[in-house]
Design a protein around this motif. Structure first.
Motif, mmCIF file in Angstrom:
data_model
loop_
_atom_site.group_PDB
_atom_site.id
_atom_site.type_symbol
_atom_site.label_atom_id
_atom_site.label_comp_id
_atom_site.label_asym_id
_atom_site.label_seq_id
_atom_site.Cartn_x
_atom_site.Cartn_y
_atom_site.Cartn_z
ATOM 1 N N ARG A 21 -6.268 -1.950 -4.268
ATOM 2 C CA ARG A 21 -5.501 -2.282 -3.073
ATOM 3 C C ARG A 21 -4.656 -1.092 -2.634
ATOM 4 O O ARG A 21 -4.460 -0.826 -1.469
ATOM 5 C CB ARG A 21 -4.615 -3.483 -3.384
ATOM 6 N N GLN A 22 -4.099 -0.426 -3.636
ATOM 7 C CA GLN A 22 -3.196 0.691 -3.358
ATOM 8 C C GLN A 22 -3.587 1.823 -4.281
ATOM 9 O O GLN A 22 -3.891 1.587 -5.449
ATOM 10 C CB GLN A 22 -1.764 0.294 -3.718
ATOM 11 N N GLY A 23 -3.514 3.074 -3.805
ATOM 12 C CA GLY A 23 -3.769 4.223 -4.657
ATOM 13 C C GLY A 23 -5.229 4.306 -5.047
ATOM 14 O O GLY A 23 -6.123 4.030 -4.239
ATOM 15 N N SER A 24 -5.490 4.630 -6.320
ATOM 16 C CA SER A 24 -6.875 4.772 -6.751
ATOM 17 C C SER A 24 -7.019 4.226 -8.168
ATOM 18 O O SER A 24 -6.033 3.918 -8.835
ATOM 19 C CB SER A 24 -7.294 6.247 -6.713
ATOM 20 N N PHE A 25 -8.278 4.092 -8.597
ATOM 21 C CA PHE A 25 -8.552 3.577 -9.940
ATOM 22 C C PHE A 25 -8.566 4.761 -10.916
ATOM 23 O O PHE A 25 -8.334 5.915 -10.546
ATOM 24 C CB PHE A 25 -9.893 2.832 -9.941
ATOM 25 N N PRO B 41 4.594 0.558 -6.613
ATOM 26 C CA PRO B 41 4.673 1.185 -7.941
ATOM 27 C C PRO B 41 4.025 2.571 -7.986
ATOM 28 O O PRO B 41 4.116 3.252 -9.005
ATOM 29 C CB PRO B 41 3.915 0.198 -8.829
ATOM 30 N N LEU B 42 3.354 2.960 -6.937
ATOM 31 C CA LEU B 42 2.601 4.219 -6.962
ATOM 32 C C LEU B 42 3.532 5.382 -7.260
ATOM 33 O O LEU B 42 4.594 5.514 -6.651
ATOM 34 C CB LEU B 42 1.893 4.455 -5.634
ATOM 35 N N GLY B 43 3.109 6.205 -8.193
ATOM 36 C CA GLY B 43 3.877 7.388 -8.545
ATOM 37 C C GLY B 43 5.000 7.111 -9.522
ATOM 38 O O GLY B 43 5.594 8.011 -10.092
ATOM 39 N N GLY C 241 -2.494 3.317 -9.249
ATOM 40 C CA GLY C 241 -3.140 2.353 -8.365
ATOM 41 C C GLY C 241 -2.785 0.909 -8.718
ATOM 42 O O GLY C 241 -2.261 0.623 -9.797
ATOM 43 N N VAL C 242 -3.054 0.031 -7.768
ATOM 44 C CA VAL C 242 -2.900 -1.421 -7.977
ATOM 45 C C VAL C 242 -4.193 -2.071 -7.487
ATOM 46 O O VAL C 242 -4.680 -1.734 -6.394
ATOM 47 C CB VAL C 242 -1.694 -1.999 -7.206
ATOM 48 N N THR C 243 -4.749 -2.990 -8.292
ATOM 49 C CA THR C 243 -6.027 -3.607 -7.894
ATOM 50 C C THR C 243 -5.792 -4.808 -6.987
ATOM 51 O O THR C 243 -4.699 -5.354 -6.910
ATOM 52 C CB THR C 243 -6.813 -4.083 -9.127
ATOM 53 N N GLU C 244 -6.865 -5.212 -6.330
ATOM 54 C CA GLU C 244 -6.857 -6.451 -5.544
ATOM 55 C C GLU C 244 -6.821 -7.632 -6.506
ATOM 56 O O GLU C 244 -7.302 -7.532 -7.635
ATOM 57 C CB GLU C 244 -8.152 -6.554 -4.724
#
Ligand SMILES: Nc1ncnc2c1ncn2[C@@H]1O[C@H](COP(=O)(O)OP(=O)(O)O)[C@@H](O)[C@H]1O
Ligand SMILES: [Mg+2]
Lengths: 241, 398
Positions: free
Chosen positions: B136-140, B169-171, B185-188
């Motif tokens: 959802r956010q950032g990357s895996f 929460p990114l970074g 990252g954050v997943t769906e």
């Protein structure tokens, strides 16, 4: 035409056999009106049931319109009862939950007569006994005489050649009884063979011939008009008119 | 025949209360079977759907031989560990899309003064393919050599929310088993399987996880096959490859989705049948009710039966009338029970919206057929008794 030859009907209840019919040989012509009299237990009802193919003789032969019915299968007897024989009972035996009309239609339901035809014939039969206006009534809403007339309509709706009545006026007062007897007379006049079991000399008097049973045998044969002889045969000793 | 049915129905209507009660007996039975079967069947399909969301072309390999020897690793000799190198070897097999190494640990994940004990998956970039994950956010977890464990973490949405609230929460950093990892990252959301929240987890590179949890061995290798029809073939190739790599020993267990689903499906079917069987007992009680009522009816209507015979009805027709009455009672109960059962299933569904209750059409047909058959069976004895009556005796029974 009815031909009975040495007809026996024997009940075996363990001990002594009871001969309800003990060798009856009798001939009843088509179109006759016969009354059957005799003391209680003399075999009148049993004889009527045998004549109506509802009961089978233990021995002897019974020919109905030339056909030996003692050899027939169950289904063939049912067929005979449905088409050739009508029954009228002392207790009417109307189905209480059904209207007069539905009661008259009942035999036709089981004989596969189509509905429209059933309606028509039931109406005609009720008309003939003078109860068309009561066709929607249940038996409980009819008087005894009316009930018996509905039963007669039911017994005749298939136009049987033989009508068997077991004490048809036994539960009725004399006025209602007379109405029922008039109906039976009328049916007889139209050509039906009529056999009536009765205790009542007034009923028997209407018959052309009276059979008096005693212990399963025909004790006497009289003409309907011979009421005096009848009284003597019954052993009532009541003086004639 | 239709006329006899009418006659039978009129007879039933003459005793409304009594008929209604025997209908109720069957209705309760059918409703119970319907409801219980719907719940069982619904639960089964629900759980199957949950499992199959990962796809039926996924093969799992776990260390230890459980299928044949029961307890893994108790057999003497050296057992070879399941390693990242094994996963790499499997990835080179034909028809294999990815072979993802997975390790698993449980740890407290802490950030900004909050903490939460969750499952931590050590994964490679290929895990996205296996679990059909979306970010959802950032990357895996980034692709590259899985032996290099970067100090990064990807959070499931539940965990992210619990730790960071509405903030991104990114970074930021989380602490897992004493190490500081950067959130990339954050997943769906993935939802739940059997109450286990798939979103309350953290993903870290597999090498990182092995290091953090002091593990020498993978928890699992997940292989995704290019097409479902090739699963069998690939399973064999995997077996050969791993046996060869492990010095001739089959010290691992291969589980296909198909096998798992089959075992699970069978278990659930037995549960459904058991539960449905319990409902069937109430159906039996209903059948006994009809038998009793019809037996009494034959007794009461003995003169009527004599009359019908005198009027020319055959024995067979008398049988038909009483059988028809029993079947009509039971069938009415079947229809009523089915409607009640489906209505109740609806109500249950309102309480548990997630549970897709199912009454497949063939079940509806079967329920109606069963109720009719129950009536037929319950009617046989009374009908035979009616037909066996001697007409003269029957008439006299007035
Ligand atoms: N089912 C039966 N079992 C034993 N005896 C019977 C049975 N039916 C009739 N009977 C006997 O047969 C005789 C004739 O009976 P029935 O024909 O009913 O006489 P009725 O009609 O003249 O009064 C009587 O003695 C009666 O007890
Ligand atoms: Mg009598």
């Amino acid at each position: 035409m009815i031909e009975l030859e040495e007809v026996w009907r024997t009940y075996r209840l363990g001990g002594e056999p009871i001969h309800a019919l003990a060798g009856i040989s009798e001939r009843i012509e088509a179109g006759e009106h016969v009354a059957i009299m005799g003391p209680s237990g003399s075999g009148k009802s049993t004889l009527l049931h045998v004549l109506g193919c509802l009961d089978r003789p233990t021995a002897g032969s019974y020919r109905l319109d030339g056909q030996d019915v003692t050899q027939l299968e169950d289904d063939a007897l049912a067929e005979l009862r449905g088409h050739r024989i009508g029954f009228v009972f002392q207790a009417y035996h109307l189905v209480a939950r059904l209207s007069a009309e539905a009661n008259v239609e009942l035999p036709m339901v089981f004989l596969g007569v189509p509905r429209g035809e059933r309606r028509r014939r039931a109406a005609a039969a009720l008309e003939a006994v003078g109860l068309l206006d009561r066709r929607r009534h249940r038996p409980a809403e009819l008087s005894g005489g009316q009930r018996q007339r509905v039963a007669i309509a039911r017994a005749t709706v298939m136009r049987p050649r033989l009508l068997l009545a077991d004490e048809p006026t036994g539960n009725l007062d004399s006025a209602a009884g007379a109405q029922v007897l008039d109906l039976l007379d009328q049916l007889h006049a139209e050509g039906i063979t009529l056999v009536v079991v009765t205790h009542d000399p007034e009923v028997a008097r209407r018959a052309g011939r009276v059979l008096v049973l005693r212990d399963g045998r025909v004790a006497a044969r009289l003409a309907g008009s011979e009421l005096g002889g009848l009284e003597r045969a019954l052993g009532r000793g009541k003086p004639g008119p | 025949m239709r006329e006899l049915l009418r006659f039978a129905c009129e007879a039933l209507l003459a005793h409304r209360l009594r008929s209604a009660l025997s209908v109720l007996g069957i209705a309760v039975g059918i409703a119970a079977v319907t409801l219980l079967t719907a719940i069982g069947e619904g639960t089964r399909t629900y759980i199957l759907e949950q499992f199959t969301q990962f796809g039926t072309n996924v093969i799992g390999i776990n260390p230890g031989k459980t299928e044949t020897f029961g307890i893994p690793g108790v057999l003497g000799g050296t057992t070879h560990k399941l390693t990242i190198e094994d996963a790499e070897a499997l990835a080179r097999l034909p028809h294999v899309r990815v072979a993802a190494p997975v390790s698993l640990g449980q740890a407290r994940v802490e950030a900004e003064g909050r903490g939460r004990s969750v499952h931590v998956f050590g994964v490679s970039a290929d895990m996205v393919e296996v679990m059909k994950l979306r970010v959802r956010q950032g990357s895996f977890v980034p692709p590259g050599d899985p032996r290099r464990g970067a100090p990064v973490a990807v959070l499931g949405p539940t965990l992210a929310r619990e730790l960071f609230g509405e903030k991104s929460p990114l970074g930021r950093f989380v602490r897992i088993a004493g190490a500081r990892l950067r959130v990339i990252g954050v997943t769906e959301p993935k939802g739940q399987i059997l109450g286990y929240d798939l979103d309350d987890v953290a993903y870290v590179p597999v090498a990182t996880a092995l290091r953090l949890f002091h593990q020498q061995e993978l928890f699992e290798i997940d292989v995704v096959v290019t097409h479902e029809s090739l699963v069998e073939q690939v399973v064999e190739a995997i077996r050969r490859t791993l046996v060869e790599r492990h010095g001739g020993r089959e010290d691992f267990t291969i589980t296909t989705q198909a096998a798992m689903l089959e075992v699970f499906g069978n278990v659930m079917r037995i549960v459904t049948m058991t539960v449905g069987g319990i409902g069937a007992i109430s159906l039996l009680v209903g059948a006994i009710g009809i038998l009793t009522i019809m037996w009494i009816a034959v007794g009461e209507r003995t003169p009527e039966i004599g009359l019908l015979r005198a009027l020319g009805a055959r024995r067979r027709q008398v049988v038909a009338v009483f059988l028809a009455e029993a079947v009509v009672l039971a069938f009415a109960g079947g229809v009523g029970g089915l409607l009640a059962g489906l209505g109740l299933a609806r109500a249950v569904q309102l309480l548990w919206p997630g549970l897709p209750l199912q009454a497949p059409p063939e079940f509806v047909v079967a329920a109606l057929a069963v109720s009719a058959a129950v009536g037929l069976a319950a009617g046989v004895l009374p009908a035979r008794r009616a037909a066996a009556l001697d007409p003269v005796e029957a008439l006299r029974a007035d």
